[in-house]
Design a protein around this motif. Structure first.
Motif, short mmCIF file in Angstrom:
data_model
loop_
_atom_site.label_atom_id
_atom_site.label_comp_id
_atom_site.label_asym_id
_atom_site.label_seq_id
_atom_site.Cartn_x
_atom_site.Cartn_y
_atom_site.Cartn_z
N PRO A 64 0.82 -1.22 0.00
CA PRO A 64 0.00 0.00 0.00
C PRO A 64 0.85 1.27 0.00
CG PRO A 64 0.01 -1.04 2.16
CD PRO A 64 0.73 -1.97 1.26
N VAL A 65 0.39 2.23 -0.82
CA VAL A 65 1.09 3.50 -0.95
C VAL A 65 0.07 4.62 -1.06
CG1 VAL A 65 1.23 3.30 -3.47
CG2 VAL A 65 2.89 4.71 -2.26
N ASP A 66 0.41 5.77 -0.50
CA ASP A 66 -0.43 6.95 -0.63
C ASP A 66 0.00 7.68 -1.90
OD1 ASP A 66 -1.73 9.38 -0.51
OD2 ASP A 66 -1.06 9.89 1.52
N PRO A 67 -0.88 7.78 -2.90
CA PRO A 67 -0.49 8.44 -4.16
C PRO A 67 0.00 9.86 -3.97
CG PRO A 67 -2.54 7.25 -4.46
CD PRO A 67 -2.24 7.23 -2.98
N GLY A 70 3.63 8.89 -2.64
CA GLY A 70 4.39 7.84 -3.29
C GLY A 70 4.31 7.83 -4.79
N GLY A 71 3.74 8.86 -5.40
CA GLY A 71 3.70 8.95 -6.84
C GLY A 71 2.45 8.38 -7.47
N GLY A 72 1.84 7.35 -6.84
CA GLY A 72 0.65 6.76 -7.41
C GLY A 72 0.93 6.13 -8.76
N MET A 73 -0.15 5.88 -9.50
CA MET A 73 0.00 5.30 -10.83
C MET A 73 -0.39 6.32 -11.87
SD MET A 73 -1.64 1.78 -12.37
CE MET A 73 -0.82 0.83 -11.08
N SER A 74 0.52 6.60 -12.79
CA SER A 74 0.26 7.51 -13.88
C SER A 74 1.06 7.02 -15.08
CB SER A 74 0.67 8.94 -13.50
OG SER A 74 0.39 9.84 -14.56
N THR A 130 -8.34 8.32 -4.71
CA THR A 130 -7.57 7.22 -4.11
C THR A 130 -6.59 7.74 -3.08
OG1 THR A 130 -7.77 5.81 -6.07
CG2 THR A 130 -5.93 5.36 -4.60
N SER A 131 -6.75 7.29 -1.83
CA SER A 131 -5.83 7.66 -0.76
C SER A 131 -4.81 6.56 -0.48
CB SER A 131 -6.60 7.98 0.52
OG SER A 131 -7.39 6.87 0.93
N THR A 132 -5.16 5.33 -0.84
CA THR A 132 -4.26 4.19 -0.70
C THR A 132 -4.37 3.33 -1.94
OG1 THR A 132 -4.52 4.14 1.71
CG2 THR A 132 -3.61 2.17 0.67
N LEU A 133 -3.23 3.04 -2.57
CA LEU A 133 -3.20 2.20 -3.76
C LEU A 133 -2.44 0.92 -3.43
CD1 LEU A 133 -4.08 2.18 -6.74
CD2 LEU A 133 -1.84 3.09 -7.32
N HIS A 134 -3.07 -0.23 -3.76
CA HIS A 134 -2.51 -1.51 -3.34
C HIS A 134 -3.06 -2.60 -4.25
CE1 HIS A 134 -1.94 -4.51 0.30
NE2 HIS A 134 -1.13 -4.78 -0.72
#
Length: 324
Positions: A64-67, A70-74, A130-134
């Motif tokens: 889990p990462v905070d976008p 942590g950059g998120g997905m782009s 999205t606050s957490t991406l996992h």
């Protein structure tokens, strides 16, 4: 998801099952998902130790990462050939657009499967909410007979199947009496399992399949071998029962992957699955030229830029496969 390495390895991958009852432990390597604020992903397939599990040829595990930090997905528009992509989330939300015209949201517990046989392109961006991406991103190699099939996109929300001390969501194939209706081009198994603390689970398995268990949360014992978080345990063909145990005080979550040994050698480079170096060169040239093979993603205001193909390696690949 794209393989966004600037110097991706060119891999010739073949099948070669391990003996019954022997679990091979695969450690992940960290790969940045591109950009100045890259989100790291943990890649367990492919690697030198093992290239495929059934037709599963690629596995990225992230979060889990905070976008926001942590950059998120782009990941901007990028191509694929000769494979299906499987997107599976534990938390967060991703917006998907592709050259078939699909516009979908990837949500926890819901399968998004994209077929990029002859050629497709798509983009993936984590949503502002999205606050957490996992989650995980998986690729399935298409067999020779179907690797030039047309583009396709499928969405499926599997039901929760109750098991003794565990739950399952079967998103591909058949497990514990539950069968996914989503088509694949070779026999496959894909399921999320959550084991209660102390649970022992014995699953009926197809002995023609090889299996992999990717640990997301906690730790599990798989066929007598303890697997910590982020590790992938591989078990060869010949097993009619898969034994899983959660020794910890908290629930453990794993992905179970399976299929018969693929039986074909494939060549992987960047986002292409092919059969020869010449095909890789052709696919790269067509992507850089904007060829019709891949189509185009509808413009997305403020979205990420189209990904250019990396430079090809200076030498031809020497074949290597799974250990015997």
């Amino acid at each position: 998801m794209s393989n966004v390495e600037t110097e991706p390895a060119e891999l010739a991958c073949g099948a070669g099952p391990a003996g019954p009852g022997r679990v091979e432990v695969l450690e992940a390597r960290s790969v940045p998902l591109g950009g100045p604020r890259a989100m790291p992903v943990r890649r367990t397939l492919p690697q030198r130790k093992r290239s495929l599990i059934g037709a599963w040829c690629f596995a990225d595990h992230y979060g889990p990462v905070d976008p926001a930090t942590g950059g998120g997905m782009s990941v901007g528009p990028h191509p694929h050939t000769g494979l299906q992509t499987v997107s599976w989330l534990f938390a967060g939300e991703i917006e998907h657009r592709d050259s078939l015209g699909s516009h979908a949201l990837v949500r926890p517990g819901e399968l998004n499967l994209m077929t990029g046989g002859h050629g497709i392109c798509h983009e993936e961006v984590s949503t502002p909410e999205t606050s957490t991406l996992h989650g995980v991103q998986l690729w399935v190699a298409l067999p020779e007979e179907h690797r030039h099939t047309r583009r396709d996109f499928r969405h499926y929300a599997p039901p929760v199947t109750e098991l003794p001390g565990a739950t399952a969501r079967v998103f591909l194939g058949t497990l514990a009496g539950e069968t996914s209706p989503v088509r694949t081009y070779s026999p496959l198994l894909g399921a999320e399992l959550v084991l209660e603390p102390g649970a022992n689970l014995a699953l009926v398995a197809d002995p023609a399949f090889e299996h992999g268990v990717l640990v997301d949360l906690g730790e599990v014992t798989f066929a007598g071998t303890r697997l910590g978080s982020t590790r992938l345990g591989y078990l060869g063909t010949g097993e009619s029962t898969l034994d899983l145990h959660n020794p910890g005080p908290e629930p453990a979550r794993v992905l179970l992957l399976g299929g018969p040994p693929f039986g074909e050698e494939i060549l992987m480079w960047w986002n292409f699955v092919a059969r020869s170096h010449e095909e890789i060169v052709q696919f790269r040239e067509e992507w850089e030229a904007g060829a019709a093979r891949f189509g185009a993603v509808a413009p997305h205001p403020g979205g990420p830029a189209r990904l250019p193909a990396p430079a090809l390696p200076a030498v031809r690949i020497k074949p290597r496969g799974n250990p015997a």
